[in-house]
Scaffold this motif. Structure first.
Motif, mmCIF file in Angstrom:
data_model
loop_
_atom_site.group_PDB
_atom_site.id
_atom_site.type_symbol
_atom_site.label_atom_id
_atom_site.label_comp_id
_atom_site.label_asym_id
_atom_site.label_seq_id
_atom_site.Cartn_x
_atom_site.Cartn_y
_atom_site.Cartn_z
ATOM 1 N N ASP A 94 0.785 -1.240 0.026
ATOM 2 C CA ASP A 94 -0.145 0.038 0.058
ATOM 3 C C ASP A 94 0.953 1.084 -0.007
ATOM 4 O O ASP A 94 1.805 1.207 0.695
ATOM 5 C CB ASP A 94 -1.047 0.117 1.316
ATOM 6 N N VAL A 95 0.455 2.263 -0.824
ATOM 7 C CA VAL A 95 1.159 3.497 -0.682
ATOM 8 C C VAL A 95 0.086 4.462 0.114
ATOM 9 O O VAL A 95 -1.118 4.704 -0.504
ATOM 10 C CB VAL A 95 1.211 4.205 -2.062
ATOM 11 N N PHE A 96 0.349 4.701 1.308
ATOM 12 C CA PHE A 96 -0.592 5.411 2.256
ATOM 13 C C PHE A 96 -0.439 7.111 2.161
ATOM 14 O O PHE A 96 0.637 7.402 1.924
ATOM 15 C CB PHE A 96 -0.380 5.043 3.753
ATOM 16 N N GLU A 97 -1.347 7.753 2.359
ATOM 17 C CA GLU A 97 -1.070 9.129 2.736
ATOM 18 C C GLU A 97 -1.407 9.307 4.092
ATOM 19 O O GLU A 97 -1.625 8.522 4.967
ATOM 20 C CB GLU A 97 -2.536 10.118 1.994
ATOM 21 N N GLN A 98 -1.042 10.440 4.699
ATOM 22 C CA GLN A 98 -1.321 10.964 6.164
ATOM 23 C C GLN A 98 -2.620 11.583 6.186
ATOM 24 O O GLN A 98 -3.152 12.311 5.625
ATOM 25 C CB GLN A 98 -0.393 11.801 6.241
ATOM 26 N N GLY A 99 -3.348 10.935 7.340
ATOM 27 C CA GLY A 99 -4.840 11.406 7.754
ATOM 28 C C GLY A 99 -4.665 12.667 8.690
ATOM 29 O O GLY A 99 -3.657 13.142 8.816
ATOM 30 N N GLN A 100 -5.856 12.915 9.126
ATOM 31 C CA GLN A 100 -5.988 14.261 9.759
ATOM 32 C C GLN A 100 -5.203 14.235 11.052
ATOM 33 O O GLN A 100 -4.722 15.249 11.725
ATOM 34 C CB GLN A 100 -7.458 14.700 10.098
ATOM 35 N N PRO A 104 -1.605 6.582 8.594
ATOM 36 C CA PRO A 104 -1.708 6.365 7.431
ATOM 37 C C PRO A 104 -3.255 5.996 7.097
ATOM 38 O O PRO A 104 -3.969 5.289 7.749
ATOM 39 C CB PRO A 104 -0.840 5.342 7.658
ATOM 40 N N VAL A 105 -3.419 6.627 5.945
ATOM 41 C CA VAL A 105 -4.805 6.154 5.576
ATOM 42 C C VAL A 105 -4.793 5.772 3.909
ATOM 43 O O VAL A 105 -3.891 6.285 3.043
ATOM 44 C CB VAL A 105 -5.605 7.539 5.445
ATOM 45 N N PRO A 153 -14.770 12.241 -1.926
ATOM 46 C CA PRO A 153 -14.025 12.467 -3.012
ATOM 47 C C PRO A 153 -12.679 12.386 -2.822
ATOM 48 O O PRO A 153 -12.149 12.576 -1.420
ATOM 49 C CB PRO A 153 -14.377 14.280 -3.130
ATOM 50 N N THR A 154 -11.545 12.479 -3.711
ATOM 51 C CA THR A 154 -10.192 12.291 -3.566
ATOM 52 C C THR A 154 -9.712 13.069 -4.796
ATOM 53 O O THR A 154 -10.146 13.458 -5.836
ATOM 54 C CB THR A 154 -9.807 10.905 -3.710
ATOM 55 N N SER A 155 -8.192 13.299 -4.710
ATOM 56 C CA SER A 155 -7.499 13.920 -5.772
ATOM 57 C C SER A 155 -6.092 13.161 -5.592
ATOM 58 O O SER A 155 -5.418 13.222 -4.607
ATOM 59 C CB SER A 155 -7.265 15.238 -5.583
ATOM 60 N N MET A 156 -5.843 12.175 -6.329
ATOM 61 C CA MET A 156 -4.873 11.329 -6.155
ATOM 62 C C MET A 156 -4.105 10.957 -7.756
ATOM 63 O O MET A 156 -4.988 10.774 -8.728
ATOM 64 C CB MET A 156 -5.017 9.899 -5.680
ATOM 65 N N GLY A 173 -11.973 -1.652 6.893
ATOM 66 C CA GLY A 173 -10.890 -2.033 6.238
ATOM 67 C C GLY A 173 -9.644 -1.467 6.667
ATOM 68 O O GLY A 173 -9.686 -0.638 7.780
ATOM 69 N N VAL A 174 -8.591 -1.649 5.998
ATOM 70 C CA VAL A 174 -7.330 -1.015 6.147
ATOM 71 C C VAL A 174 -7.340 0.559 6.203
ATOM 72 O O VAL A 174 -8.185 1.190 5.664
ATOM 73 C CB VAL A 174 -6.304 -1.369 5.106
ATOM 74 N N GLY A 175 -6.450 1.027 7.270
ATOM 75 C CA GLY A 175 -6.839 2.481 7.486
ATOM 76 C C GLY A 175 -7.787 3.116 8.080
ATOM 77 O O GLY A 175 -8.075 4.210 7.964
ATOM 78 N N SER A 176 -8.657 2.513 8.660
ATOM 79 C CA SER A 176 -9.783 3.057 9.379
ATOM 80 C C SER A 176 -9.622 3.811 10.655
ATOM 81 O O SER A 176 -10.407 4.576 10.820
ATOM 82 C CB SER A 176 -10.801 1.745 9.576
ATOM 83 N N ALA A 177 -8.628 3.482 11.359
ATOM 84 C CA ALA A 177 -8.372 4.340 12.708
ATOM 85 C C ALA A 177 -8.008 5.579 12.544
ATOM 86 O O ALA A 177 -7.495 5.956 11.426
ATOM 87 C CB ALA A 177 -7.211 3.550 13.641
ATOM 88 N N PRO A 178 -8.553 6.615 13.440
ATOM 89 C CA PRO A 178 -9.344 6.482 14.629
ATOM 90 C C PRO A 178 -10.737 6.361 14.420
ATOM 91 O O PRO A 178 -11.347 6.835 15.176
ATOM 92 C CB PRO A 178 -8.601 7.480 15.182
ATOM 93 N N TYR A 179 -11.156 6.272 13.405
ATOM 94 C CA TYR A 179 -12.762 6.388 12.851
ATOM 95 C C TYR A 179 -13.245 4.928 12.809
ATOM 96 O O TYR A 179 -14.270 4.987 11.929
ATOM 97 C CB TYR A 179 -12.978 7.498 11.864
ATOM 98 N N THR A 180 -12.878 4.074 13.236
ATOM 99 C CA THR A 180 -13.343 2.570 13.418
ATOM 100 C C THR A 180 -14.839 2.570 13.792
ATOM 101 O O THR A 180 -15.147 3.390 14.977
ATOM 102 C CB THR A 180 -12.688 1.532 13.920
ATOM 103 N N HIS A 181 -15.784 1.933 12.995
ATOM 104 C CA HIS A 181 -17.197 1.750 13.345
ATOM 105 C C HIS A 181 -17.324 0.684 14.284
ATOM 106 O O HIS A 181 -16.686 -0.418 14.132
ATOM 107 C CB HIS A 181 -18.046 1.471 12.078
#
Length: 211
Positions: A94-100, A104-105, A153-156, A173-181
């Motif tokens: 995975d190539v992750f970006e940085q979340g808020q 990694p997201v 929406p995204t821009s990638m 799925g992958v990269g859900s924290a810290p907003y996991t349901h």
């Protein structure tokens, strides 16, 4: 992880399907596919199904709203749908970006409970379903329905040689924290995604043409 299907630009002529279990839980007692459960319980089997493009022949920009249109069925009265778009490099990582919050997201996410699939026609657009959330329309076991899921929406720019991957899962799925349901009434049973023919599920991506 392995993928079960391919993301292609033309729908298969014949109807096909992929099924997966929505019933697994981890030894930590939390949602099987969540990022948090992976931290707590170690490596876990993948839940759901994944689709992936071939290696991209050129840099590809995706900018704008995204929609996932599914033909789906379940053995139960409802179905939780968690969609994740991922950027996979030539080594399969995975190539992750940085979340808020610095985490990694992946590229983008969307989610919907199938019983909330009814849309508001005055507010929905072809690329952005707007769900009314006024009543629940229960599924009939094994009966396919069309479900449109809004993905944020995204821009990638996906680099040449990378792959675009779509995960469809019954939990985060992958990269859900810290907003996991975390939900007491996660749906279980067996879910089915249909492909091709008159039940062609598809991912609507805003690909920007090269100048």
């Amino acid at each position: 992880g392995e993928t079960e299907g391919a993301l292609v630009t033309e729908a298969p002529k014949k109807v096909g399907s992929l099924s997966y279990s929505a019933s697994g839980m981890t030894k930590a007692g939390v949602a099987s596919a969540s990022w948090t459960s992976t931290v707590l319980a170690g490596a876990l089997p993948q839940l759901g199904v994944s689709f992936e493009t071939s290696p991209l022949g050129a840099d590809t920009e995706v900018t704008g709203p995204v929609a996932l249109v599914l033909w789906a069925a379940s053995t139960t009265e409802d179905m939780d749908i968690f969609a994740t778009i991922r950027n996979i490099d030539p080594d399969g990582k995975d190539v992750f970006e940085q979340g808020q919050q610095g985490q990694p997201v992946p590229v983008a996410k969307g989610w919907l409970r199938a019983s909330h699939r009814r849309q508001d026609p005055a507010l929905s657009l072809p690329y952005r379903p707007y769900h009314a959330h006024v009543e629940r329309e229960w599924l009939k076991a094994g009966e396919p329905v069309q479900v449109e899921v809004e993905i944020w929406p995204t821009s990638m720019v996906f680099k040449k040689g990378h792959r675009i991957r779509l995960d469809i899962q019954p939990r985060d799925g992958v990269g859900s924290a810290p907003y996991t349901h975390y939900c007491a009434d996660y749906n279980t049973g067996t879910n089915t995604i249909f492909t091709g023919g008159g039940r062609a599920s598809y991912l609507l991506l805003p690909v920007i043409p090269k100048k």
